[in-house]
Design an enzyme around this catalytic site. Structure first.
Site, PDB file in Angstrom:
ATOM      1  CE  LYS A  98      20.431  -2.638 -17.948  1.00 48.38           C
ATOM      2  NZ  LYS A  98      19.075  -2.231 -17.533  1.00 48.38           N
ATOM      3  CB  SER A 173      18.074  -1.183 -21.007  1.00 47.00           C
ATOM      4  OG  SER A 173      17.927  -1.105 -19.611  1.00 47.00           O
ATOM      5  CB  SER A 197      15.165  -1.641 -18.371  1.00 47.28           C
ATOM      6  OG  SER A 197      15.031  -0.612 -19.323  1.00 47.28           O
TER       7      SER A 197
END
Length: 502
Positions: A98, A173, A197
């Site tokens: 990420k 996210s 997320s």
């Protein structure tokens, strides 16, 4: 030198095993095949790089690519296997991290123009653990600006598109991770979850995401290591693969003061087992506290019925979540100001309006505000604890909506109720965050338009493995996660729930 968003000139189609087969094989099976030397790490990495080259332009999930470095690491992984040395559980598996997680020598932007050219000199702890387990880094996955919100779009790389409908959001996210997994560009990925997320993009992309118990996966470096609202965790296409990743990510670390002592090995091994007799609570709207679109409720009904068919005792019930809204909004605003307050002072013009708003909300907080949130959360904890004395599991929608129009900053309304901020439509996930309970998003159904919908499986305090076992059982019963997005398949065909192609 790292190659950013580019591939070298080799022909990635020379892999001995078909690319589709390698790219959609489970991480557990793929890792075992590499260890048995049935397929090489270089073949596996090559197939995934070719899939990224072919599919990523459509979805924009992997935003920084280090292809040459990955191929070099794959060759080293194969050479190490030839020596007969002991290798880690993820040996030779490609991963991407990420873009909120620092990667030494690889650009990490946080989805912000402020950090567009930033190259860290050290790895985040989750990256470190994946590498130590033998995983091979391919690059970074896209995030919203500073990871704020469940819609992956930023000014550095643009939006990540939903592979089941390119006009829709991939969530966030960890949206880049979710889309990349759905498209066979990665077998496993890391992510993080404050208000949903890991769970929301799993739901939107028909993959699996686990929000572990706070402290289950240690975090370092971390500006607020004593906080428990934000957690790191794994994503994959199957529950077993999520458990495999968790077995690597979990376990204590002296740099993380709240890290739980249970070793990661506790999450390794089979998840099968009899779930008959489990007492399961189901709530379509979190006890009437959140609006949920009818399409989502309808898509989840067969999943709830499947628990009953597996021998579970299912009834409608939900713990009293009063106060959870205030706890989340206060703690999140405080966290945003702590993490990004200095950016507001120095780069206000470069920050999105929602980012500015949330940081300023943090600055308006007072000591009594924080104290009240603590009292409310303590009362919430005990109500939920008592609820799980009656029930073994709680089933809920992950998201209140199906994947929405990618051009929108967030859904304007849910089931006729207006959403006032970018956070409101995420309440079905963020209300669970503040309980401290582990929560899993598992593929559960599709809307009439063919959009994925995930089921949220919540367990008692620190009972992560129980949640994984339940998720595994419903995954096997439904097989919804086996449906692939057409954009990811050669020839553009879709895969039905029984595995046949059309």
């Amino acid at each position: 030198m790292n190659s950013m968003n580019s591939m070298n000139s080799m022909n990635y189609m020379n892999a001995a095993v078909g690319a589709d087969e390698l790219c959609f094989r489970s991480a557990t099976e793929l890792a075992a095949a590499i260890r048995r030397r049935e397929v090489s790490a270089r073949e596996v990495v090559t197939a995934h790089l070719e899939q990224i080259e072919r599919v990523n332009p459509a979805v924009n999930a992997v935003v920084t690519l280090v292809a040459d470095q990955a191929l070099e690491e794959a060759a080293k992984a194969d050479a190490l296997l030839m020596t007969g040395a002991e290798v880690g559980p993820l040996h030779g598996l490609p991963v991407a991290h990420k873009d909120l997680h620092d990667t030494a020598g690889i650009r990490t932007t946080y989805g912000s123009p402020i950090f567009a050219d930033r190259v860290p000199d050290r790895d985040h702890l989750v990256v470190e653990r994946l590498k130590n387990a033998g995983a091979i880094t391919l690059g970074k996955t896209n995030v919203p600006e500073l990871g704020m919100g469940s819609h992956t779009v930023n000014k550095v790389f643009g939006p990540t598109r939903n592979p089941y409908d390119l006009s829709r959001s991939a969530g966030g996210s960890s949206g880049g991770a979710g889309a990349a997994l759905a498209c066979g560009m990665l077998p496993v990925a890391d992510g993080s979850d404050t208000g949903g997320s890991l769970r929301n993009p799993a739901s939107f992309n028909n993959v699996v995401g686990l929000r572990p118990s706070p402290g289950r996966v240690p975090s370092w470096p971390d500006k607020a290591p004593w906080g428990q609202l934000s957690v790191k965790g794994p994503m994959a296409r199957t529950v077993s693969d999520v458990a495999l990743a968790l077995s690597v990510l979990a376990g204590p670390d002296p740099r993380s003061p709240l890290a739980l002592e249970t070793p990661g090995s506790a999450f390794a091994g089979p998840l099968d087992g009899d779930v008959r007799g489990l007492r399961v609570a189901w709530s379509a709207d979190l006890g009437g506290t959140v609006p949920v679109d009818a399409e989502v409720r309808d898509a989840l009904r067969p999943a709830v019925e499947a628990f009953a068919s597996l021998g579970c005792e299912v009834e409608e019930a939900c713990p009293d979540l009063s106060g959870a809204d205030e706890v989340f909004l206060v703690q999140r605003a405080w966290q945003m100001e702590l993490a990004y307050g200095s950016l507001l002072d120095e780069h206000r013009h470069a920050l999105a309006p929602d980012v500015v708003w949330n940081i300023e909300e943090g600055r308006r907080l007072t000591g009594p505000d924080l104290g009240r949130a603590q009292l409310l959360q303590t009362a919430l904890y005990h109500r939920v604890r008592e609820f799980f004395e009656t029930y073994d599991l709680l089933l809920l929608p992950v998201s209140q909506v199906a994947p929405f129009d990618i051009r929108l900053p967030y859904p304007a309304s849910v089931d006729g109720t207006a959403m006032e901020t970018y956070l409101d439509w995420m309440r079905s996930a963020y209300l669970i965050s503040v309980t401290g309970c582990p929560a899993l998003s598992v593929p559960a159904g599709f809307t009439s338009e063919g959009l994925p919908v995930g089921l949220q499986v919540v367990g008692p305090h620190r009972q992560d493995r129980s949640v994984l076992r339940a998720g595994y059982a419903i995954e096997r019963a439904l097989r919804t996660g086996e449906r692939r997005p057409p954009v990811a398949l050669r020839g553009g065909s879709s895969v039905a729930l029984d595995g046949s192609r059309s």
